[in-house]
Scaffold this motif. Structure first.
Motif, mmCIF file in Angstrom:
data_model
loop_
_atom_site.group_PDB
_atom_site.id
_atom_site.type_symbol
_atom_site.label_atom_id
_atom_site.label_comp_id
_atom_site.label_asym_id
_atom_site.label_seq_id
_atom_site.Cartn_x
_atom_site.Cartn_y
_atom_site.Cartn_z
ATOM 1 N N HIS A 559 0.839 -1.201 0.000
ATOM 2 C CA HIS A 559 0.000 0.000 0.000
ATOM 3 C C HIS A 559 0.876 1.253 0.000
ATOM 4 O O HIS A 559 0.589 2.239 -0.712
ATOM 5 C CB HIS A 559 -0.905 -0.036 1.229
ATOM 6 N N PHE A 562 2.373 1.870 -3.563
ATOM 7 C CA PHE A 562 1.436 2.502 -4.493
ATOM 8 C C PHE A 562 1.271 3.981 -4.164
ATOM 9 O O PHE A 562 1.186 4.832 -5.064
ATOM 10 C CB PHE A 562 0.080 1.790 -4.423
ATOM 11 N N ARG A 563 1.221 4.294 -2.874
ATOM 12 C CA ARG A 563 1.048 5.696 -2.475
ATOM 13 C C ARG A 563 2.265 6.524 -2.883
ATOM 14 O O ARG A 563 2.120 7.641 -3.412
ATOM 15 C CB ARG A 563 0.823 5.745 -0.967
ATOM 16 N N ARG A 566 2.456 7.104 -6.661
ATOM 17 C CA ARG A 566 1.602 8.194 -7.149
ATOM 18 C C ARG A 566 2.269 9.546 -6.927
ATOM 19 O O ARG A 566 2.208 10.436 -7.792
ATOM 20 C CB ARG A 566 0.246 8.135 -6.445
ATOM 21 N N ILE A 594 -5.677 -0.424 -3.547
ATOM 22 C CA ILE A 594 -4.904 0.164 -4.646
ATOM 23 C C ILE A 594 -5.505 1.498 -5.064
ATOM 24 O O ILE A 594 -4.795 2.489 -5.277
ATOM 25 C CB ILE A 594 -4.843 -0.820 -5.834
ATOM 26 N N GLU A 595 -6.837 1.543 -5.162
ATOM 27 C CA GLU A 595 -7.489 2.796 -5.570
ATOM 28 C C GLU A 595 -7.272 3.885 -4.533
ATOM 29 O O GLU A 595 -7.060 5.054 -4.878
ATOM 30 C CB GLU A 595 -8.976 2.546 -5.788
ATOM 31 N N TRP A 598 -3.492 4.919 -4.888
ATOM 32 C CA TRP A 598 -3.181 5.580 -6.168
ATOM 33 C C TRP A 598 -3.954 6.883 -6.316
ATOM 34 O O TRP A 598 -3.503 7.796 -7.018
ATOM 35 C CB TRP A 598 -3.476 4.627 -7.315
ATOM 36 N N TRP A 603 -4.933 6.331 -14.471
ATOM 37 C CA TRP A 603 -4.543 4.929 -14.396
ATOM 38 C C TRP A 603 -3.594 4.539 -15.520
ATOM 39 O O TRP A 603 -2.820 3.582 -15.372
ATOM 40 C CB TRP A 603 -5.792 4.042 -14.452
ATOM 41 N N LEU A 606 0.068 3.940 -14.740
ATOM 42 C CA LEU A 606 0.421 2.937 -13.738
ATOM 43 C C LEU A 606 0.590 1.581 -14.412
ATOM 44 O O LEU A 606 -0.253 1.157 -15.208
ATOM 45 C CB LEU A 606 -0.676 2.835 -12.663
ATOM 46 N N VAL A 608 1.171 -2.357 -13.216
ATOM 47 C CA VAL A 608 1.155 -3.287 -12.088
ATOM 48 C C VAL A 608 1.914 -4.537 -12.512
ATOM 49 O O VAL A 608 1.535 -5.200 -13.489
ATOM 50 C CB VAL A 608 -0.283 -3.638 -11.665
ATOM 51 N N ALA A 633 -4.983 0.777 -16.290
ATOM 52 C CA ALA A 633 -3.632 0.407 -15.881
ATOM 53 C C ALA A 633 -3.083 -0.666 -16.808
ATOM 54 O O ALA A 633 -3.819 -1.426 -17.434
ATOM 55 C CB ALA A 633 -3.645 -0.095 -14.443
#
Length: 768
Positions: A559, A562-563, A566, A594-595, A598, A603, A606, A608, A633
């Motif tokens: 987590h 992903f943060r 962004r 994820i949402e 991010w 998207w 990104l 993944v 994504a």
């Protein structure tokens, strides 16, 4: 019947009237406290009629007016009729049985009504009082005698149909005496004696009624007190049923309660099991016929409480056994094993003895499930349980912990050498009786608790599990948890604690490795790699990634990646790739996480990344990745070529990028390494996928990849992971334009990075 009487008779009549009237209050209390029809209401009405009759007779004796005496004589005659008529239902109520009441009441009421009518038709005259033998007086007397005969006949018939108690005989005697006095008062010639008898005849019957009222009222009070005792005893037994777990002891308690409350030492009890864990309980005295209805109900209620409690105890025991028993093998489960091990350790701490746990795992169990089906796998588990059960002795305890893992607890454990030999024999016996040399085998790990150590059942099981995993890794079949493993386990514990602190303090930061265009070396994207910042040192994932996966810490770490990715997108305006672990995919809210990290669109910037093995073995991978792809994504298949994916299946997977594993890139300058890379590039072109080569370590590797058609690459040569933004270096001169002598010396210059920290050049580990 009424006439001139002595003064004492009048006084006695008035006193009796007051006394009987006072007893009417007693009858009223009896009636109000009565819980069932026992004659209390009829006794009240009969006593009230006799009190009024005695009062009327007394007033007649002191009244001088002829008209007043005539009116009182009429009222007295009607009250006599009322008493005679009320005797019929009162007899039925007191005896509880008797002939049908309606015809007798109808005949008696008709006779008495005709008698009363004579007082209306014939004028009131002294002859009526004096008994002078006039026709109205004689007919009234005759009608009264006939009514009395009917009433006496009913009483005799009712008494003949019921069992008379001592109190009943008292009431019969009093009624007989009153009847004799009444008859004497009518038939005697002496006017004064006849008047006296006629005025005092209700007194014996009143005495009998009041005696009955006193006895019945006292009995009602005792019954009420006993009912209170019964309610309290029933409540006490009900409370005891919740705290007791022994149905037989509860039955004995109920029996003692019944004996005390009923004052009957002959009460006994029985408890009999029925089908389907049902029970029936009984409480009974030696002579059940002596019990009143409420006493029988009390015994039934006590028996119901005992039977219900016995059924609840049986159900509780069955549920407890089910909660602590493995349904497939019949062995104790993990919950029961934890409780037993804790009890054993506490007892061993007192006895100063050692306790060992042999942690067993079936090697090849998954292959049995996959090749032969789950039915064969279940049969293997049952046969393993039977083997361990028959192998264990008096000092051992066998339990199934989970899946294909079993534990054997050895109390009063021998030495470590003997335990190792025990594990070896356990494994050899399994091969001979359950498995075979080529099939499933048993791997055992042994851990021992010593009296000087802290009691920790979880730690003992964990150490045995660590020993079993070490035996699996070394393929030794069995391993004892010794000082080396203990030191390793302690290091792992410290590492986990430190990693938990690092995650809590948000010290897992993202380093960004550039993804470059192989032709221009221009940075076209970044991959976020997790690094653990511990003071001035950076700890690479190879030292803690497995632990993070095992403990679940990888979820908050992912987590955070992903943060931070962004934020890197917003800061550097470059597409970012983030790795997604298998543990994160197992989380039910992975898409929401994820949402949230991010922050929504864009998207399309990104990527993944997920490993090939995770894509194929995680059932939730395809739906989650398809949803991310639908939002825009891109999905990259990391370490491609090292797994077991089907080439035909590749077209159906939600994939946009294939990342060539570094193991192929490392040998790309050899024919054996160039072949797989060429095949992967061709496969990607066929499916319209992009290709990224990982682990580019030299200019030669980069040149060969360019020749093979790889357009994107990453590695230590083209850019190291760093917390800042890598900057594109000078574009290298094509090899074809260089002199032959310079081709071997000119190397494309690697990318520079913005100040902010660069890893050691010898390090090439990546996150996830």
């Amino acid at each position: 019947m009424l006439g001139d009487v002595p003064l004492w008779t009048t006084v006695l009549q008035l006193l009796a009237a007051g006394l009987v009237g006072g007893f009417c209050a007693l009858h009223w209390v009896w009636w109000r406290g009565s819980l069932r029809p026992d004659g209390s209401a009829w006794a009240l009405w009969l006593s009230a009629a006799m009190a009024l009759m005695l009062l009327t007779a007394g007033l007649h004796g002191v009244t001088a007016s002829s008209l007043g005496r005539g009116v009182l004589a009429f009222l007295h005659a009607q009250l006599v009729a009322a008493v005679v008529l009320l005797c019929l239902p009162a007899t039925r109520a007191f005896g509880g049985t008797g002939p049908r009441l309606g015809p007798w009441v109808a005949v008696t009421a008709t006779l008495l009504a005709v008698r009363s009518l004579l007082w209306v038709v014939a004028p009131v005259a002294p002859g009526l009082d004096a008994g002078d033998g006039s026709t109205p007086h004689a007919l009234a007397v005759a009608l009264l005698f006939v009514a009395l005969a009917v009433s006496v006949g009913y009483v005799v018939a009712a008494l003949g149909a019921s069992r008379i108690t001592g109190l009943g005989w008292l009431l019969v005697g009093a009624g007989t005496l009153s009847l004799v006095l009444l008859t004497g008062g009518i038939l005697l010639d002496d006017r004064h004696d006849a008047a006296a008898l006629g005025g005092l005849w209700p007194i014996p019957l009143a005495v009998g009624l009041e005696s009955l009222a006193l006895v019945r009222l006292r009995r009602s009070q005792l019954t009420a007190q006993r009912r209170e005792l019964m309610r309290d005893a029933l409540a006490d037994l009900t409370n005891a049923a919740w705290f007791s777990r022994d149905a037989d002891a509860l039955l004995e308690h109920a029996r003692d309660v019944a004996r005390t409350v009923l004052d009957d030492p002959t009460v006994e009890g029985s408890l009999r099991p029925l089908q389907r864990e049902r029970f029936v309980a009984e409480l009974f005295p030696a002579d059940a016929s002596r019990l009143a209805a409420h006493e029988r109900t009390f015994l039934i209620d006590l028996a119901v409480v005992v039977a219900t409690a016995a059924e609840r105890y049986a159900l509780t025991d069955r549920l407890s056994r089910a909660a602590e028993t493995d349904a497939l093998t019949g062995l104790p489960n993990r919950r029961a094993a934890d409780r037993y091990l804790l009890d054993t350790l506490e007892r061993a701490a007192v006895e100063r003895t050692r306790v060992s746990v042999i942690y067993c795992d079936i090697d090849g169990f998954k292959d049995v499930n996959d090749r032969q089906g789950h039915a064969q796998g279940d049969d293997l588990l049952r046969r393993t349980a039977d083997y361990l059960r028959t192998w264990s002795g008096a000092e051992t305890y066998v339990a199934r912990l989970a899946g294909d893992e079993f534990a054997v607890v050895v109390s009063r454990a021998p030495t470590d050498a003997e335990l190792a030999d025990l594990a070896r024999r356990l494994r050899a016996g399994f091969d001979a009786r359950v498995g075979n040399p080529a099939g499933p085998r048993l791997t055992c790990g042994v851990a021992t608790w010593n009296p000087e150590e802290v009691i920790d059942a979880d730690a003992l099981l964990r150490h045995a599990d660590d020993a079993m995993l070490e035996a699996k890794r070394a393929r030794s079949g069995h391993r004892v948890f010794d000082s080396a493993l203990r030191a390793r386990a302690e290091d792992s514990r410290r590492l986990r604690a430190a990693l938990e602190r690092a995650v809590e303090e948000d010290r897992i930061t993202a380093y960004y490795q550039p993804i470059v265009d192989t032709g221009t070396l221009e940075v076209i994207g970044l991959e976020a790699l997790a690094r653990w910042q511990e003071g001035d040192k950076v700890i690479l994932p190879e030292h803690w990634l497995t632990l993070a996966e095992q403990t679940g810490l990888i979820v908050p770490i992912g987590h955070a990646m992903f943060r931070q990715a962004r934020r890197a997108l917003d800061r550097h305006q470059m597409p970012v790739a983030v790795n997604l672990s298998a543990r994160e995919l197992h989380e039910s809210d992975v898409l929401e996480r994820i949402e949230d990290a991010w922050g929504g669109s864009p998207w399309e910037h990104l990527t993944v990344e997920i490993t090939e093995s995770t894509m194929l073995r995680t059932t939730t991978a395809v739906p989650v990745l398809s949803e991310l792809r639908a939002r825009g994504a891109r999905i990259a298949l990391d370490d491609f070529g090292t797994g077991f994916s089907s080439l035909a299946r590749l077209a159906r997977l939600p994939v946009d990028v294939l990342k060539i594993d570094r193991s192929f890139v490392r040998e790309v300058r050899t024919p054996r390494g160039a072949g797989p890379v060429r095949a992967i590039v061709a496969l990607a072109e066929h499916h319209g996928l992009d290709v990224v080569a990982e682990g580019v370590e030299s200019a030669g590797d980069l040149q060969v990849l360019i020749d093979l058609g790889v357009r994107r690459a990453q590695g230590m040569f083209v850019g190291r992971p760093a917390p800042g933004l890598p900057v594109r270096g000078a574009r290298p001169v094509p090899r074809s334009e260089l002199p032959r002598r310079a081709r071997a010396r000119i190397v494309p210059r690697p990318l520079r990075v913005v100040p902010g920290g660069v890893e050691d050049a010898a390090t090439s580990s990546e996150m996830l």
